[in-house]
Write a protein that holds these residues in place. Structure first.
Motif, PDB file in Angstrom:
ATOM      1  N   THR A   1      13.583   4.904  -9.837  1.00  0.00           N
ATOM      2  CA  THR A   1      13.705   5.489  -8.496  1.00  0.00           C
ATOM      3  C   THR A   1      12.403   5.325  -7.732  1.00  0.00           C
ATOM      4  OG1 THR A   1      13.110   7.563  -9.530  1.00  0.00           O
ATOM      5  CG2 THR A   1      15.431   7.222  -9.072  1.00  0.00           C
ATOM      6  N   GLU A   2      12.536   5.027  -6.433  1.00  0.00           N
ATOM      7  CA  GLU A   2      11.334   4.740  -5.626  1.00  0.00           C
ATOM      8  C   GLU A   2      10.735   6.042  -5.119  1.00  0.00           C
ATOM      9  OE1 GLU A   2      10.082   2.217  -1.644  1.00  0.00           O
ATOM     10  OE2 GLU A   2      12.157   2.273  -2.301  1.00  0.00           O
ATOM     11  N   LYS A   3       9.400   6.140  -5.259  1.00  0.00           N
ATOM     12  CA  LYS A   3       8.664   7.264  -4.686  1.00  0.00           C
ATOM     13  C   LYS A   3       7.598   6.699  -3.752  1.00  0.00           C
ATOM     14  CE  LYS A   3      10.356  10.835  -7.105  1.00  0.00           C
ATOM     15  NZ  LYS A   3      11.637  10.240  -7.484  1.00  0.00           N
ATOM     16  N   VAL A   4       7.064   7.579  -2.860  1.00  0.00           N
ATOM     17  CA  VAL A   4       6.107   7.103  -1.851  1.00  0.00           C
ATOM     18  C   VAL A   4       4.873   6.502  -2.506  1.00  0.00           C
ATOM     19  CG1 VAL A   4       4.668   7.852   0.091  1.00  0.00           C
ATOM     20  CG2 VAL A   4       6.890   8.898  -0.293  1.00  0.00           C
ATOM     21  N   TYR A   5       4.455   7.094  -3.643  1.00  0.00           N
ATOM     22  CA  TYR A   5       3.191   6.646  -4.230  1.00  0.00           C
ATOM     23  C   TYR A   5       3.328   5.359  -5.045  1.00  0.00           C
ATOM     24  CZ  TYR A   5       5.383   9.412  -7.911  1.00  0.00           C
ATOM     25  OH  TYR A   5       6.280   9.937  -8.803  1.00  0.00           O
ATOM     26  N   HIS A   6       4.549   4.829  -5.224  1.00  0.00           N
ATOM     27  CA  HIS A   6       4.683   3.586  -5.990  1.00  0.00           C
ATOM     28  C   HIS A   6       4.090   2.422  -5.219  1.00  0.00           C
ATOM     29  CE1 HIS A   6       8.163   5.404  -8.476  1.00  0.00           C
ATOM     30  NE2 HIS A   6       7.042   5.389  -9.175  1.00  0.00           N
ATOM     31  N   VAL A   7       3.313   1.568  -5.882  1.00  0.00           N
ATOM     32  CA  VAL A   7       2.682   0.433  -5.190  1.00  0.00           C
ATOM     33  C   VAL A   7       3.162  -0.902  -5.753  1.00  0.00           C
ATOM     34  CG1 VAL A   7       0.590   1.701  -4.601  1.00  0.00           C
ATOM     35  CG2 VAL A   7       0.737   0.512  -6.792  1.00  0.00           C
ATOM     36  N   HIS A   8       4.004  -0.861  -6.807  1.00  0.00           N
ATOM     37  CA  HIS A   8       4.419  -2.142  -7.403  1.00  0.00           C
ATOM     38  C   HIS A   8       5.896  -2.037  -7.809  1.00  0.00           C
ATOM     39  CE1 HIS A   8       3.015  -5.864  -9.649  1.00  0.00           C
ATOM     40  NE2 HIS A   8       4.295  -5.768  -9.968  1.00  0.00           N
ATOM     41  N   ARG A   9       6.635  -3.127  -7.583  1.00  0.00           N
ATOM     42  CA  ARG A   9       7.999  -3.143  -8.099  1.00  0.00           C
ATOM     43  C   ARG A   9       8.334  -4.533  -8.594  1.00  0.00           C
ATOM     44  NH1 ARG A   9      12.296  -2.780  -3.029  1.00  0.00           N
ATOM     45  NH2 ARG A   9      11.708  -4.734  -1.980  1.00  0.00           N
TER      46      ARG A   9
ATOM     47  N   PHE B   1       0.879  -1.168   0.000  1.00  0.00           N
ATOM     48  CA  PHE B   1       0.000   0.000   0.000  1.00  0.00           C
ATOM     49  C   PHE B   1       0.908   1.207   0.000  1.00  0.00           C
ATOM     50  CE2 PHE B   1      -2.675  -3.262   2.026  1.00  0.00           C
ATOM     51  CZ  PHE B   1      -3.671  -3.283   1.059  1.00  0.00           C
ATOM     52  N   PRO B   2       0.454   2.375  -0.507  1.00  0.00           N
ATOM     53  CA  PRO B   2       1.368   3.536  -0.533  1.00  0.00           C
ATOM     54  C   PRO B   2       1.938   3.792   0.860  1.00  0.00           C
ATOM     55  CG  PRO B   2      -0.628   4.017  -1.757  1.00  0.00           C
ATOM     56  CD  PRO B   2      -0.839   2.687  -1.125  1.00  0.00           C
ATOM     57  N   GLY B   3       3.285   3.836   0.931  1.00  0.00           N
ATOM     58  CA  GLY B   3       3.957   4.101   2.202  1.00  0.00           C
ATOM     59  C   GLY B   3       4.144   2.868   3.056  1.00  0.00           C
ATOM     60  N   GLY B   4       3.552   1.704   2.682  1.00  0.00           N
ATOM     61  CA  GLY B   4       3.662   0.506   3.520  1.00  0.00           C
ATOM     62  C   GLY B   4       4.912  -0.307   3.201  1.00  0.00           C
ATOM     63  N   GLU B   5       4.922  -1.571   3.716  1.00  0.00           N
ATOM     64  CA  GLU B   5       6.055  -2.469   3.491  1.00  0.00           C
ATOM     65  C   GLU B   5       5.849  -3.236   2.183  1.00  0.00           C
ATOM     66  OE1 GLU B   5       8.914  -3.082   5.229  1.00  0.00           O
ATOM     67  OE2 GLU B   5       8.348  -1.189   6.165  1.00  0.00           O
ATOM     68  N   TRP B   6       6.980  -3.582   1.536  1.00  0.00           N
ATOM     69  CA  TRP B   6       6.892  -4.382   0.304  1.00  0.00           C
ATOM     70  C   TRP B   6       6.615  -5.839   0.669  1.00  0.00           C
ATOM     71  CZ3 TRP B   6       6.349  -2.133  -4.150  1.00  0.00           C
ATOM     72  CH2 TRP B   6       6.888  -0.863  -4.365  1.00  0.00           C
TER      73      TRP B   6
END
Length: 2044
Positions: free
Chosen positions: A998-1006, A929-934
């Motif tokens: 680059t990782e941003k707070v709003y990213h939800v998938h990697r 979730f945005p800001g959560g753990e992967w």
């Protein structure tokens, strides 16, 4: 009877070797008779009589014979020496019985005299019934529709070879149809043009008109070409002189241009009706282009009325027409001296309506079939919803349109019908023989609302369905071979865009209009064409009578044909993707989209492409080859196709033998071997023609008229070729000279093999990727057709494996990329001959029914529940529901065995198939979730597309592979240091569309990519390749998605599986392979679905489920292939740096390899052997040996960045060795490299394919030597034999270098590469100061092949040395052939050492300079010289040299010298070798230009030369002497340049009035001379006569640019064109081109010596230059010894006049000797002007010359004065004394006929100076007395005999225009009316140069006098007729007026005409009229009768002469009556008074 005695000929031109063997042929009316040939003689004597039978028809005044003299050749065509045309007018008129023609000049091809003459005597006995036609009228004899006067019906004479007449009309004698002989020559002149739009220029010159009809007309000519119209100025009179030139520039396809018309219309601008048309003439551009030199010169056109072509002559118009194409030189027009009397008859170009016969082409259009759907089904569907019946098949409303020669006709429209029956005849009117070649037939679909759509287009080519037969008749004497166009009844097939119908615009629509090759069959039309001559049909469109429709039935009888195609391989696929299948169709049969035919097994099974391990993909069919079977029904036209195949068989054999012969000549094999090859060729050709006769036509039911005619034509042509071959075999002397004839035979045979009535559609092979049609190929049916007639009558590919490259439809890149290369074996034959197929087939055929069982996985269980949209059992596509129960075998077949599971291997795609190294990849996915753990995502492992994949741990190693490494994270991408990339998921997607590193707070998938490489393990020795495991034991194949990609092993991600069931079928009663032809119809579908009424697409249900046929081979053979790639040359440059980095992909069936990549070269030498060890090929080795698969080489340019580009493709057949004991070695040969359909280089390659024994590879040839690991060289025995060779390079300098990368080239050096060696020259320090190399000679030793054929090119590169060590290549050039530079080093050619001018400079020490001109002339002589200048000037010399005798005056009689006028540039004169004898100029190029065009740009020039010679192999032997020695100094030289510009010819007009105002501008270095002030207004042929002097430094300022500009007052001056002269070449050349040598050495006069050195000094330098001793002179300089020869002055000057201007004897003799040394003479050169706007077309020509004098030697002599001549002023005094016999035009009040006469006169061109006499009133007898003088002053050029008129054309014109007009006087008689327009009574036109002698008395004066002059009757000599010579003449002349088309006498006028020069005019003055000074002679007022007065101004005379004379009795009567009446009145008045007085008597 006509007898021609051919006596003798003189001075025939010699051949290069020896004298000719002359033979004379005389041609009269298409009949040709020959004399014997006389061996090697230039003055032959024949004395032979040739007799012509006139067949009872007399000669007419236009009859002529053609006499052609040729050089008899035993082999090949006789060479043309000269021809003459002799008119038989005198014989026809009956005045003479024999016509001795002595010393008749023979003319060459272009009509110029060759200097040879012939003597003949012609005798004539008129036939008894033909009365001599004595009064054959001159003007009308050609108007007769037949083209003859006397006979009238014998038609028009044809033009035999060598004839020069201009008649395009060719109807021949009545028995023969129209002769179309020009076609042959015409096609040859045209096929040299590339058919792409290009620049053309049409020039039309209107010279003059004669005998125009009408009175007092003002004619104007309008010329229309290509919708552009120009008009001449308005002139007056019936014989106007225009002399105007019009230019039309067009840019179009040659084929379109040649059909355009040139129309000439003459209007009378006087008439008030808008310009009434007086007459017109049309001809088409193609006619002019086909004439010799693409021009019609000074021919008369006969004008007629456009509506009535038989109306007769409306006058004549004289024109010249030119069509100038790119690179053509327009020929020079020569004005003959007798041009004014020229015989109109003999130079007449007959018009379309008079010579060409009117013909009707009747095109019967019966019906059409198979027309595809063209309309949307929308309306149809609506109908069916509302209960209408659905009929989707007929969604088309066809009609046919026929176009011919600009006319078009259409049939009716038949709505909603795919098989329409029109049954209409279209009558196309045409003139014949037509200049248009093709009838265009297009079938359209009619649309109510939108434009009609074309369905398909085809052409009927008249040249192929009609024939002149002329060529054959001339050779064999057979008559009746020619025939009029005729065709059918026969079907013609239409091809166009693919068949799928969409409502969207069709991208391939152009194909339906016949542009490009159609890719699909689109129906066929049954038509018949016949031609009728001279008839005119009433209706243009008519219906066909029923009888004809019945007759056509028999041409529609169908037979069943069977086609089988076995696909052996499909390779070279470059884009794999979805599975691939092939479809084969013929017509609509086999086309999957067509629902009208039964379904057939016309498609192969789907297969997925497999990588071949190198570059391409192939289809892995292995031992099971797919087979397609197509049954179709067509007419049986085997009698046509058998003939075609037999002729093609003969042609192919001849072609392959010819190739061998050519290769032999190229490779310079010994003469004996060559003779052997040549004899084999001829013997085989003779034997083939003898033993393979085309089939007889007897008893064929569907014969057409054309079949019989073509058969005749073919038989006679084959016999002619066979006889020619026999003659050649017996008589040939030099076999290399037979090559042109052999090639002509190949062309002829290819032409004969064309079959116009080929109604069998082509076989079309389509490649489908998935459901999409990708690429196709069309194969003509006859190539694969089987014939029972003979083996040779079968098609060349029938039952044989052929290689086919498929093509993309309408490929813009013209085949740059190959979609696929297939090898396919096709057999097509009548179903009746099916059994014969068994002998052609290989392998075993099997037939299966197949279906797929589908299952899906739901919650871990496999079953049918999860199948969304799929059926439990379906076809391979999954779209068609099937059931086992519904399968029924076709008729004649039965099941063999039950259903069984059989997985299809070719559809399984393992990603690693074919690779030797592979990378397994998987993506690890995480979400948050945005800001959560992967956290791990729901699908933790996916592939690159986000589809579910396996866990890395589940990847197991396939057998035969080994891991290279562990799983690693791939961080070599746009990722962070952990390898992750981030994205945002946007619903409804469950994966991001794009990722960032680059990782941003709003990213939800990697996700990150994990990779693990693996590699194929090497097999241990001796181990066999095990078959790959069979995958799933139950035969399932798995997929993660319902789609195409299936694999064998189940993976955790799979959700779908399927397996294939098959059931074998067997024929019931047939054995052998031909049983497969029984397969017809589908196998069955699920009919329940249908019953439910679902509207499934009919096509899918109908055609999908057909049986699959395959052919399995039980044994394969292993082969070993070696490809030897040695080198390539002339590749195209793809990189900006002018080079490419080439390498080649070499592909053979399913294997390919790549050569090494070479750097920066266009001439790579790879010297590499590619070895393919085990190539498995199925099939019989014998058939492989006959037709081996091709080795295909694709050459690419390697790019570091971006995609490699394709340079082209080459195909090389391998040499097959079935047993390795064969001692044949493959030979390296040059194969063309083709790129986009054009040749783009050549490759030197060879290949051999060796069958391997079962035992192993012991017998293979030795492994070639290695150059490095895995790089083998080409072995000895195959590679070329080399020899140590010296290459000497003279690098002189660089010129005109363009900047490179925006910086100018400042310090370049030259690199020369040849044969692997590289040498660099010294660097030029400063290009601007001295552009020559400091040390000029480079020397390099190279190993070059001994055979010229293999020689590598020399590559020149220019490198610029820039700061920071950069050395870019700024230009390059490739010299392909070294042949011209080879030399024998021991022959001293000292000429090569030094240039002539440089030698002079080296020789003359400048300090001892003194030039003495002997100026010791007495005063008297000086005065004589001044006087002489008036009569002779430089222009006299110029005109004397051009042969213009009239303009040169007494110049030639004085014995002065002439100059040489070259009609081309001096450097193009062959004997001066381009003036590059010191050094050549090589153009430097750079690679692709900025916008990516392939057009390389010239970026500079290199001056230099080469010498190539062999060196001795033994190092101890002394090397030969060097070639380039004693070079001149290369520093800059200051020179004086004199440019003489004489005149320009035919400049391109730049102003709207069709003229231009030219002036000259020239640039040399930095100096520019702009001559704008001296512009010449309104002319396209200006006489400049200007000399300019400039100084320059050579070589920097070497280019002299001379431009002609058009002067404009307001806008910018436009450039007409320019020409550039390389002064350095002129300066360096050893031909003395810096200053031409005159004929004599004069020290005064107009030819004064102008060089710097005297002739003796030049001769001494020449001796030094050639290494000879100094010339010795003896006897006071009258004899001289030079180069071992004695010369004396007497031998040069014996017959010449010695005049006072000549210099001393010694110098004269030296000059005569110099002129013997082939140096450049004094000359004028003609330079073509070019403009950047049309760079290939001439914009006009400039006549000029240039002298270059180096200042270091001293000043040159005085320049010539070439100022143009000035006209002289003359006065014409015409005294009109009297008139008589004038038409009396009026009736007076008193009823008498009378006229008020006056005379008007003017000179044409000076109409504003019209003069009138006073009026002689009331002439009652036609006499008029005037005594009135006209005085006209005019400017006259005596030398040219023309008046010069300068006047403004219109009142707003700025400049006066100069016109040159013949001096004429026009006199008209008028009747004066005060209150209405004056009436015109008659006119007289007198040419003052050629005056009609007047009659001494009016009685002798009649119109016949005037006719004499028009007939050109020779009374006096030319000179005596001229008024300028006679000075004065008096007498009577007749005036004529036209009434009802006839000239009648309008009156006679008595005049004195006198010409007075300006000087005498002051001494003998005379006034106009009777004004003062009235003298010379004095004119008294005329003694007119008293009756002559004007009634209005003379009332008394009116009373006296009009009233009294007529009415005097009346008057007297009236007076008496009045007196009587008065008397009575008075009586009555006084009577009563008197009576009353009497009565009263008052006085009494």
């Amino acid at each position: 009877m006509l007898r021609v005695v051919v006596e003798s000929a003189k001075d025939l031109p010699k051949k290069k070797l020896g004298s000719p063997d002359p033979i004379t042929s005389v041609i009269f009316k298409d009949e040709k008779k020959k004399t014997k040939s006389i061996d090697s003689e230039v003055n032959p004597v024949w004395n032979e009589v040739l007799e012509f039978d006139l067949k009872g028809i007399g000669l007419d005044s236009s009859s002529y014979i053609d006499v052609v003299v040729k050089d008899y050749e035993t082999i090949g065509r006789d060479k043309f020496l000269g021809s003459a045309k002799i008119y038989l007018k005198d014989l026809a008129s009956g005045q003479m019985r024999s016509l001795p023609s002595k010393n008749v000049p023979l003319a060459n091809d272009s009509g110029q005299s060759t200097g040879a003459t012939i003597n003949l005597v012609i005798g004539y006995d008129p036939p008894p019934n033909a009365a001599p036609n004595l009064n054959d009228p001159q003007g009308d004899s050609t108007v007769d529709a037949g083209g003859g006067g006397g006979g009238g019906d014998e038609g028009d004479e044809t033009q035999p070879d060598g004839g020069q007449s201009g008649s395009p009309g060719v109807p021949s004698s009545p028995g023969q149809p129209v002769n179309l002989r020009r076609r042959v020559a015409r096609a040859q002149s045209r096929h040299r043009l590339v058919n792409k739009p290009q620049d053309f220029q049409i020039r039309v010159r209107i010279i003059e008109a004669r005998q125009l009809s009408g009175n007092n007309v003002k004619p104007v000519v309008k010329v229309n070409v290509c919708d552009e119209t120009h008009r001449t100025r308005i002139k007056r009179g019936n014989n106007p002189f225009f002399d105007e030139m019009f230019f039309y520039n067009v840019h179009m396809l040659p084929s379109d241009l040649f059909d355009k018309h040139i129309s000439f219309r003459v209007y009378n601008s006087y008439s008030l009706r808008a310009d009434s048309l007086m007459g017109e003439f049309k001809l088409d551009v193609g006619y002019v282009y086909d004439e010799p030199a693409h021009c019609v010169m000074r021919k008369w056109l006969l004008l007629n009325e456009p509506d009535d072509s038989n109306s007769g002559a409306k006058g004549y118009l004289k024109v010249s027409l030119f069509v100038v194409g790119a690179g053509d030189e327009p020929p020079v027009e020569k004005r003959d001296s007798n041009d004014d009397q020229d015989d109109i008859e003999s130079n007449l170009l007959l018009p379309a309506g008079v010579a060409l016969r009117r013909a009707t082409l009747s095109l019967k259009v019966f019906r059409a079939e198979d027309v595809p759907q063209m309309d949307d089904a929308f309306i149809q569907t609506m109908k069916s919803i509302f209960g209408g019946d659905e009929n989707k098949k007929n969604l088309v409303d066809p009609f046919l349109e026929a176009r011919f020669a600009g006319k078009k006709l259409c049939t009716q429209i038949i709505e909603k019908n795919a098989n329409p029956e029109w049954n209409q005849v279209l009558n196309l009117q045409a003139k014949f023989p037509s200049m248009c070649e093709r009838v265009k037939l297009t079938v359209f679909d009619w649309d109510r609302l939108t434009g009609n759509d074309a369905i398909g287009t085809t052409y009927l080519n008249l040249a192929k369905i009609g024939s002149s037969g002329g060529e054959i008749e001339a050779n064999t004497g057979q008559s009746e071979v020619g025939f009029l166009p005729v065709f059918g009844p026969c079907y013609v097939n239409l091809y166009g865009s693919p068949r799928e119908f969409t409502g969207l615009p069709d991208p391939y629509e152009d194909l339906n209009y016949g542009k490009g090759e159609g890719v699909a069959y689109r129906g066929r039309v049954l038509v018949e064409l016949t031609t009728k001559l001279d008839g005119k049909e009433d209706k243009t469109v008519d219906s066909i009578p029923n009888d004809d429709i019945l007759v056509v039935q028999k041409y529609q009888r169908r037979r069943k044909y069977s086609l089988c195609a076995v696909f052996h391989s499909a390779s070279m696929i470059q884009e794999p993707g979805e599975p691939i299948q092939f479809e084969v169709s013929i017509g609509n049969y086999g086309n999957k989209l067509d629902t009208t035919c039964k379904p057939l097994s016309s498609t192969t099974q789907y297969s997925c492409a497999v990588f071949d391990g190198n570059h391409y993909y192939y289809l892995p069919w292995v031992d099971t080859k797919p087979v397609v079977v197509v049954l179709s029904f067509w007419e049986d036209i085997s009698h046509r196709l058998d003939s075609v195949n037999i002729i093609l068989y003969i042609t192919h054999r001849l072609q392959s033998n010819l190739e061998a012969f050519k290769t032999g000549i190229l490779a310079k094999v010994s003469d004996n071997q060559l003779v052997e090859v040549w004899l084999k060729l001829l013997n085989q050709l003779i034997e083939d023609i003898e033993s393979l006769p085309p089939p007889d036509l007897e008893g064929r039911s569907n014969l057409t008229a054309l079949d019989i005619q073509i058969k005749k034509l073919r038989d006679s042509a084959l016999t002619a070729i066979m006889d020619g071959a026999r003659r050649m075999r017996e008589e040939a002397r030099e076999i290399r000279d037979t090559l042109p004839d052999l090639e002509a035979w190949v062309d002829k045979l290819t032409q004969l093999a064309e079959e116009p009535q080929n109604s069998m559609p082509d076989v079309i092979i389509w490649m489908l990727r998935g459901e999409k049609r990708v690429a196709c190929s069309r194969i003509p049916a006859h190539q694969v057709l089987f014939s029972t007639y003979s083996e040779q009558a079968c098609g060349q590919h029938c039952g044989k494996t052929q290689t086919v490259f498929l093509q993309y439809p309408m490929d813009k890149n013209k085949g740059l990329k190959v979609p696929v290369q297939i090898r396919v074996n096709m057999w097509l034959g009548l179903a009746a001959h099916e059994k014969k197929f068994n002998s052609f087939s290989e392998g075993t055929f099997s037939v299966f029914a197949e279906m797929y069982e589908n299952q899906a996985e739901v919650f871990g269980n496999w079953g049918t529940t999860g199948l969304v949209g799929r059926h439990k059992f379906s076809d391979v596509t999954g779209k068609l529901k099937l059931k086992k129960e519904y399968f029924l075998p076709p008729r004649g077949w039965e099941w063999e065995g039950e259903w069984f599971i059989d997985p299809e291997k070719a559809l399984l795609t393992e990603a690693d198939a074919g690779h030797t190294e592979f990378m397994d990849e998987v993506f690890q996915n995480e979400t948050r979730f945005p800001g959560g753990e992967w956290k791990a995502a729901s699908e933790p492992f996916t592939d690159v597309n986000g589809e579910k994949s396996r866990n890395p741990a589940e990847f197991d190693l396939p057998p035969g592979w080994q891991w290279e490494d562990e799983w690693t994270v791939d961080d070599n991408r746009a990722v962070d240091d952990q390898g992750w990339e981030y994205g945002v998921t946007i619903p409804p997607d469950d994966k991001p569309r794009s990722f960032v590193p680059t990782e941003k707070v709003y990213h939800v998938h990697r996700r990150r990519r994990l990779v693990r490489p693996r590699k194929r393990a090497a097999l241990p020795a001796g181990a066999t390749v095990e078959r790959r495991d069979q995958g799933d034991p139950e035969g399932w194949e798995f997929s993660s998605l319902i789609g195409w990609k299936f694999h064998r092993k189940e993976r955790s991600s799979d959700t779908f599986r399927r397996r294939r069931w098959r059931r074998k079928m067997a024929p019931e009663d047939r054995l052998g392979a031909s049983a497969i032809f029984q397969l017809e119809g589908a196998l069955g579908v699920d009919t329940e679905e249908k019953e439910k009424g679902s509207k499934a697409d009919a096509t899918k249900l109908f055609g999908a489920n057909t049986p699959t046929v395959s052919c399995s081979f039980d044994r394969s053979h292993m082969y070993h292939l070696r490809v030897y790639v040695y080198q390539a040359k002339n590749l195209t440059s793809m990189d900006k740096d002018s080079f490419s980095d080439p390498y080649a992909h070499v592909s053979f069936l399913h294997v390919s390899k790549t050569t090494e990549k070479l750097q920066a070269t266009l001439n790579p030498t790879w010297d590499q052997t590619l070895i393919f060890n085990d190539v498995e090929i199925y099939g019989d080795p014998q058939s492989i040996a006959q037709r081996p698969p091709d080795v295909v080489l694709e050459f690419c340019d390697h790019d570091q960045v971006g995609k490699d580009e394709l340079l082209g493709r080459s195909v090389c057949p391998p040499l097959v060795k079935l047993n390795s004991g064969m001692d044949q070695t493959p030979k390296l040969l040059w194969y063309p490299i083709i790129q986009k359909g054009q040749k783009a280089g050549e490759a030197l390659v060879a290949a051999e394919l060796i069958l391997k024994d079962k035992s192993g590879e012991t017998d293979l040839p030795l492994v070639p030597p290695k150059r490095s690991e895995n790089l083998y060289m080409v072995p000895q025995g195959i590679r070329p034999v080399v020899q140590l060779t010296a290459v000497e390079i003279l690098a002189w300098g660089l010129r005109n270098m363009k900047p490179f990368q925006l910086a100018s080239v400042s310090s370049p050096s030259l690199v020369v590469e040849c044969g692997g060696q590289r040498i660099e020259s010294a660097v030029i320090k400063n290009m601007k100061r001295s552009p020559n190399f400091p040390s000029s000679v480079l020397f390099v030793k190279v190993l070059l092949p001994k055979e010229e054929m293999y020689t590598p090119p020399i590559v020149l590169k220019v490198i610029d040395h820039r700061p920071f060590g950069r050395k870019p290549v700024v230009g390059q050039c490739t010299i392909v052939s070294l042949e011209q530079f080879r030399c024998d080093p021991y022959v001293i050619t000292a000429e090569g050492a030094m240039s002539s001018k440089m030698a002079l400079m080296a020789a003359t020490p400048s300090k001892h300079l003194s030039i003495n001109m002997e100026e010791t002339r007495p005063l008297l002589e000086a005065q004589i010289v001044e006087k002489e200048k008036e009569t002779v000037d430089w222009w006299s010399k110029f005109y004397a040299s051009t042969g213009d005798q009239m303009k040169c005056g007494p110049y030639l009689k004085k014995g002065y010298d002439t100059l040489k006028v070259y009609d081309c540039e001096l450097e193009n004169v062959p004997e001066f070798k381009g003036l590059t004898d010191f050094c050549n100029t090589f153009k430097l190029f750079r690679g692709k230009n900025e916008n990516g065009d392939d057009d390389p740009t010239v970026v500079g020039e290199l001056k230099g030369s080469f010498k190539v010679y062999p060196l001795p192999d033994d190092p101890g032997v002394n090397p030969p002497p060097r070639q380039f020695r004693e070079l001149p100094e290369s520093g800059p030289q200051e020179c004086l340049v004199r440019i003489y510009v004489v005149r320009a010819v035919d400049l391109q007009p730049k102003d709207n009035n069709g003229r231009c105002d030219p002036y000259i501008k020239m640039t040399l270095g930095r100096n520019t001379i702009d001559d704008r002030d001296h512009y010449l207004p309104n002319t396209t042929n200006p006489l400049f006569g200007r000399m300019f002097e400039m100084t320059c430094f050579l070589p920097q300022d070497k280019d002299l640019k001379i431009s002609v500009y058009d002067h404009d007052l307001l806008s910018r001056d436009e450039k007409v064109g320019e020409t550039v002269i390389d002064l350095e070449n002129r300066f360096l050349s050893r031909y003395n081109s810096y200053c031409g040598l005159p004929q004599t050495y004069c020290i005064s006069g107009i030819n004064k010596w102008r060089d710097q050195l005297k002739p003796s000094a030049i001769l001494e330098n020449l001796a030094r230059l050639k290494g000879l001793s100094k010339p010795r002179t003896e006897d006071n300089g009258t004899s001289l010894a030079f180069n071992g020869t004695e010369y004396t002055l007497a031998q040069f000057e014996d017959n010449k006049e010695v005049h006072q201007h000549l210099g001393p004897a010694r110098e004269r003799l030296c000059l005569h000797v110099l002129r013997k040394q082939k140096l450049v003479p004094e000359h004028v050169e003609t330079r073509t002007l070019y403009s950047s706007f049309q760079p290939t077309l001439s914009q006009g020509r400039l006549q000029m010359w240039v002298d270059v004098f180096p200042k270091s030697i001293g000043p040159p002599g005085p320049p010539f004065d070439i100022t143009p001549r000035k006209p002289k002023r003359y006065f014409l005094r015409a005294v009109v004394w009297n008139t008589t016999d004038v038409t009396l035009d009026e009736t007076s009040i008193t009823g008498e006929h009378m006229s008020d006469i006056y005379v008007k006169g003017w000179m044409p061109g000076m109409e504003e100076d019209k003069q009138k006499t006073d009026v002689h009133y009331r002439s009652l007898d036609g006499d008029g007395n005037f005594n009135w003088r006209f005085v006209f002053d005019f400017e006259f050029l005596p030398a040219e005999q023309l008046c010069l008129v300068s006047k403004k054309e219109r009142f707003w014109s700025l400049d006066k225009t100069e016109f040159r007009i013949p001096p004429k006087l026009i006199v008209q008689i008028w009747d004066n009316d005060k209150f209405s327009l004056d009436d015109y009574l008659g006119t007289l036109e007198l040419d003052l140069r050629n005056l009609v002698a007047p009659a001494k008395s009016p009685e002798k004066c009649s119109l016949v006098m005037m006719d004499d002059i028009e007939m050109g009757a020779p009374h006096k000599t030319e000179h005596a007729k001229s008024l300028f010579a006679q000075q004065s003449v008096r007498g009577w002349w007749p005036c004529s007026i036209e009434k009802d088309g006839q000239k009648t006498l309008g009156g006679k006028v008595e005049m004195t005409l006198e010409i007075v020069p300006e000087a005498d005019a002051d001494e003998k003055p005379a006034g106009k009229g009777r004004d003062e000074p009235n003298m010379n002679p004095k004119l008294d007022p005329p003694k007119r009768p008293e009756t002559s007065f004007f009634w209005f101004t003379n009332p008394c005379k009116t009373m006296k002469f009009i009233v009294w004379r007529r009415f005097r009795c009346l008057f007297i009567g009236l007076i008496i009556l009045t007196i009587v009446v008065l008397f009575i009145a008075i009586l009555l008045y006084s009577l009563p008074n008197y009576i009353s007085m009497k009565i009263v008597k008052p006085l009494q």
